[in-house]
Design a protein around this motif. Structure first.
Motif, PDB file in Angstrom:
ATOM      1  N   ARG A  18       0.849  -1.195   0.000  1.00 50.08           N
ATOM      2  CA  ARG A  18       0.000   0.000   0.000  1.00 50.08           C
ATOM      3  C   ARG A  18       0.884   1.244   0.000  1.00 50.08           C
ATOM      4  NH1 ARG A  18      -0.863  -2.459   4.586  1.00 50.08           N
ATOM      5  NH2 ARG A  18      -3.047  -2.837   4.071  1.00 50.08           N
ATOM      6  N   GLY A  19       0.231   2.385  -0.081  1.00 47.91           N
ATOM      7  CA  GLY A  19       0.912   3.662   0.096  1.00 47.91           C
ATOM      8  C   GLY A  19       2.002   3.926  -0.931  1.00 47.91           C
ATOM      9  N   VAL A  20       3.120   4.460  -0.453  1.00 53.80           N
ATOM     10  CA  VAL A  20       4.235   4.802  -1.332  1.00 53.80           C
ATOM     11  C   VAL A  20       4.695   3.584  -2.125  1.00 53.80           C
ATOM     12  CG1 VAL A  20       6.647   5.530  -1.386  1.00 53.80           C
ATOM     13  CG2 VAL A  20       5.019   6.731   0.093  1.00 53.80           C
ATOM     14  N   GLY A  21       4.840   2.435  -1.444  1.00 53.90           N
ATOM     15  CA  GLY A  21       5.338   1.248  -2.119  1.00 53.90           C
ATOM     16  C   GLY A  21       4.441   0.770  -3.235  1.00 53.90           C
ATOM     17  N   GLU A  22       3.141   0.748  -2.987  1.00 53.70           N
ATOM     18  CA  GLU A  22       2.196   0.303  -4.015  1.00 53.70           C
ATOM     19  C   GLU A  22       2.214   1.224  -5.227  1.00 53.70           C
ATOM     20  OE1 GLU A  22      -2.595  -0.319  -4.808  1.00 53.70           O
ATOM     21  OE2 GLU A  22      -1.903   0.460  -2.878  1.00 53.70           O
ATOM     22  N   LEU A  23       2.084   2.527  -4.998  1.00 54.58           N
ATOM     23  CA  LEU A  23       2.036   3.455  -6.121  1.00 54.58           C
ATOM     24  C   LEU A  23       3.368   3.478  -6.860  1.00 54.58           C
ATOM     25  CD1 LEU A  23       0.422   5.421  -7.771  1.00 54.58           C
ATOM     26  CD2 LEU A  23       1.048   7.236  -6.145  1.00 54.58           C
ATOM     27  N   LEU A  24       4.462   3.371  -6.133  1.00 48.29           N
ATOM     28  CA  LEU A  24       5.773   3.325  -6.788  1.00 48.29           C
ATOM     29  C   LEU A  24       5.873   2.105  -7.693  1.00 48.29           C
ATOM     30  CD1 LEU A  24       8.620   4.408  -7.155  1.00 48.29           C
ATOM     31  CD2 LEU A  24       9.285   3.162  -5.087  1.00 48.29           C
ATOM     32  N   ALA A  25       5.406   0.955  -7.211  1.00 52.90           N
ATOM     33  CA  ALA A  25       5.424  -0.253  -8.046  1.00 52.90           C
ATOM     34  C   ALA A  25       4.609  -0.040  -9.308  1.00 52.90           C
ATOM     35  CB  ALA A  25       4.888  -1.437  -7.243  1.00 52.90           C
ATOM     36  N   ARG A  26       3.456   0.603  -9.184  1.00 51.33           N
ATOM     37  CA  ARG A  26       2.603   0.844 -10.346  1.00 51.33           C
ATOM     38  C   ARG A  26       3.287   1.753 -11.359  1.00 51.33           C
ATOM     39  NH1 ARG A  26      -2.532   2.995  -7.404  1.00 51.33           N
ATOM     40  NH2 ARG A  26      -2.876   3.898  -9.481  1.00 51.33           N
ATOM     41  N   LYS A  27       3.933   2.799 -10.876  1.00 52.80           N
ATOM     42  CA  LYS A  27       4.561   3.756 -11.790  1.00 52.80           C
ATOM     43  C   LYS A  27       5.820   3.168 -12.433  1.00 52.80           C
ATOM     44  CE  LYS A  27       2.688   7.964  -9.725  1.00 52.80           C
ATOM     45  NZ  LYS A  27       1.995   8.418 -10.954  1.00 52.80           N
ATOM     46  N   LEU A  28       6.574   2.377 -11.688  1.00 44.57           N
ATOM     47  CA  LEU A  28       7.735   1.718 -12.275  1.00 44.57           C
ATOM     48  C   LEU A  28       7.302   0.729 -13.349  1.00 44.57           C
ATOM     49  CD1 LEU A  28       9.864   1.025  -9.062  1.00 44.57           C
ATOM     50  CD2 LEU A  28      10.291   2.775 -10.802  1.00 44.57           C
ATOM     51  N   SER A  29       6.238  -0.023 -13.048  1.00 44.96           N
ATOM     52  CA  SER A  29       5.724  -0.983 -14.017  1.00 44.96           C
ATOM     53  C   SER A  29       5.225  -0.278 -15.273  1.00 44.96           C
ATOM     54  CB  SER A  29       4.593  -1.798 -13.373  1.00 44.96           C
ATOM     55  OG  SER A  29       4.004  -2.680 -14.297  1.00 44.96           O
ATOM     56  N   ALA A  30       4.545   0.854 -15.102  1.00 39.46           N
ATOM     57  CA  ALA A  30       4.024   1.593 -16.249  1.00 39.46           C
ATOM     58  C   ALA A  30       5.138   2.118 -17.143  1.00 39.46           C
ATOM     59  CB  ALA A  30       3.163   2.759 -15.767  1.00 39.46           C
ATOM     60  N   ARG A  31       6.342   2.281 -16.588  1.00 44.93           N
ATOM     61  CA  ARG A  31       7.482   2.746 -17.379  1.00 44.93           C
ATOM     62  C   ARG A  31       8.303   1.588 -17.931  1.00 44.93           C
ATOM     63  NH1 ARG A  31       6.059   6.845 -14.175  1.00 44.93           N
ATOM     64  NH2 ARG A  31       6.720   8.982 -14.641  1.00 44.93           N
ATOM     65  N   GLY A  32       7.791   0.372 -17.804  1.00 47.94           N
ATOM     66  CA  GLY A  32       8.443  -0.767 -18.451  1.00 47.94           C
ATOM     67  C   GLY A  32       9.277  -1.647 -17.568  1.00 47.94           C
ATOM     68  N   ALA A  33       9.331  -1.366 -16.279  1.00 49.31           N
ATOM     69  CA  ALA A  33      10.127  -2.192 -15.375  1.00 49.31           C
ATOM     70  C   ALA A  33       9.353  -3.436 -14.955  1.00 49.31           C
ATOM     71  CB  ALA A  33      10.520  -1.397 -14.129  1.00 49.31           C
ATOM     72  N   SER A  34      10.072  -4.537 -14.748  1.00 49.15           N
ATOM     73  CA  SER A  34       9.519  -5.692 -14.052  1.00 49.15           C
ATOM     74  C   SER A  34       9.677  -5.432 -12.562  1.00 49.15           C
ATOM     75  CB  SER A  34      10.261  -6.967 -14.448  1.00 49.15           C
ATOM     76  OG  SER A  34      10.141  -7.217 -15.833  1.00 49.15           O
ATOM     77  N   VAL A  35       8.663  -5.785 -11.779  1.00 46.60           N
ATOM     78  CA  VAL A  35       8.653  -5.378 -10.375  1.00 46.60           C
ATOM     79  C   VAL A  35       8.466  -6.585  -9.466  1.00 46.60           C
ATOM     80  CG1 VAL A  35       7.600  -3.871  -8.647  1.00 46.60           C
ATOM     81  CG2 VAL A  35       7.659  -3.154 -11.048  1.00 46.60           C
ATOM     82  N   ALA A  36       9.332  -6.682  -8.458  1.00 52.05           N
ATOM     83  CA  ALA A  36       9.215  -7.679  -7.397  1.00 52.05           C
ATOM     84  C   ALA A  36       8.722  -6.976  -6.144  1.00 52.05           C
ATOM     85  CB  ALA A  36      10.556  -8.351  -7.128  1.00 52.05           C
ATOM     86  N   LEU A  37       7.566  -7.383  -5.649  1.00 51.37           N
ATOM     87  CA  LEU A  37       6.952  -6.779  -4.476  1.00 51.37           C
ATOM     88  C   LEU A  37       7.280  -7.611  -3.250  1.00 51.37           C
ATOM     89  CD1 LEU A  37       3.430  -6.380  -6.094  1.00 51.37           C
ATOM     90  CD2 LEU A  37       5.259  -4.683  -6.087  1.00 51.37           C
ATOM     91  N   VAL A  38       7.661  -6.958  -2.162  1.00 46.72           N
ATOM     92  CA  VAL A  38       8.037  -7.661  -0.936  1.00 46.72           C
ATOM     93  C   VAL A  38       7.286  -7.046   0.237  1.00 46.72           C
ATOM     94  CG1 VAL A  38       9.934  -8.367   0.577  1.00 46.72           C
ATOM     95  CG2 VAL A  38      10.345  -8.076  -1.887  1.00 46.72           C
ATOM     96  N   GLY A  39       6.724  -7.892   1.099  1.00 42.54           N
ATOM     97  CA  GLY A  39       6.010  -7.381   2.268  1.00 42.54           C
ATOM     98  C   GLY A  39       5.429  -8.490   3.101  1.00 42.54           C
ATOM     99  N   LEU A  40       4.634  -8.098   4.092  1.00 42.45           N
ATOM    100  CA  LEU A  40       4.062  -9.038   5.062  1.00 42.45           C
ATOM    101  C   LEU A  40       2.646  -9.470   4.726  1.00 42.45           C
ATOM    102  CD1 LEU A  40       5.169  -7.521   8.509  1.00 42.45           C
ATOM    103  CD2 LEU A  40       6.057  -9.576   7.388  1.00 42.45           C
TER     104      LEU A  40
END
Length: 300
Positions: A18-40
């Protein structure tokens, strides 16, 4: 420094539910990055992963657990072939008078925000060396200026700032760049959770402009993404934070004087303040620790 295209890059984001991490993942993905999400929170991470544009995956792990994070680093490398970017974003917070604080919650803020960030870097630095990649450590305005009723959070964010600056000098010759990201009060579950306490909310509203505002999440994360593209040493989520660097040496004395006045103003209202972790992320962390104490994990 010129921008690096994120297309084809592999980014790891901790605290991504959620929050910064979630939106950052979305924006990185939208720019073509593959994203690994880590959390609890595996269910929440799965939902975030499914909404991303490109290739992504998620891992359940406590960032303070070195063995778990080392496993995640290995599995991310196996899954994507490399790691170019790691954002150490996972964090929790608690507020209130230090003398009345819950010792376990206070310690947990240090463990997640400071030790968890170092564990994250220790796990992923070998693959970042291979890719000559970039590590962004998310800090805070709390790293620049002290604040009463926020002893654990300020200590943890000051710590990660100093640690990241030291690490930058160690690994630069290996081609790894290290940045520190600064955010003021940004519209996240953590800030909204802190604002549920009347005293904490009113204290923050009495801060001088522009530090008394809650800033929208989107523009702050856009600035973080731009910093990642530039592999910046310093990334500022709000425009005015850069200017704070020039006056930070004066702030402890000012806060020490003004803070005494404010604490006298609120002294009669401090009894009974909540002393646990704040926000949905804090609740998730507390559930995880309770589950471990009971011999299970929240993943089960």
């Amino acid at each position: 420094m010129s921008r690096v295209s994120l297309d084809g890059q592999v980014a790891v984001v901790t605290g991504a539910a959620r929050g910064v991490g979630e939106l950052l993942a979305r924006k990185l993905s939208a720019r073509g990055a593959s994203v690994a999400l880590v959390g609890l929170e595996p269910d929440a991470l799965k939902q975030v992963s499914e909404r991303l544009h490109g290739d992504s995956d998620h891992w359940y792990a406590d960032v303070t657990d070195h063995e778990a994070m080392a496993r995640v680093a290995q599995e991310v490398k196996e899954r994507f072939g490399k790691v170019d970017i790691v954002v150490a974003n996972a964090g929790v917070a608690t507020g209130g008078p230090f003398v009345d604080s819950d010792p376990q919650a206070w310690r947990r803020v240090i463990e997640v925000n400071l030790i968890g960030s170092a564990v994250t870097a220790r796990a992923f630095l070998p693959v970042l060396v291979e890719s000559r990649g970039y590590l962004l450590q998310i800090a805070s305005l709390a790293a620049i200026t002290p604040a009463p009723m926020m002893t654990a959070y300020c200590a943890s964010k000051s710590g990660v700032e100093a640690y990241a600056h030291s690490l930058r000098a160690e690994v630069g010759h290996q081609g790894v760049r290290v940045g520190v990201g600064y955010l003021s009060w940004t519209d996240t579950d953590m800030v909204r959770g802190a604002d549920q306490d009347d005293v904490m909310r009113e204290l923050r509203q009495r801060l001088p402009w522009p530090s008394n505002k809650t800033y929208p999440l989107g523009p702050a994360v856009e600035r973080i993404v731009a910093g990642i593209e530039r592999r910046s040493s310093h990334v500022y989520g709000q425009w005015w934070l850069r200017g704070m660097q020039g006056v930070r040496g004066y702030l402890p004395g000012i806060i020490g004087t003004v803070g005494q006045r404010e604490m006298r103003r609120f002294a009669g209202r401090l009894d009974g303040m909540r002393t646990g972790l704040v926000g949905a992320g804090g609740s998730a962390d507390e559930r995880e620790r309770a589950a471990r104490a009971g011999g299970t994990t929240s993943r089960n």
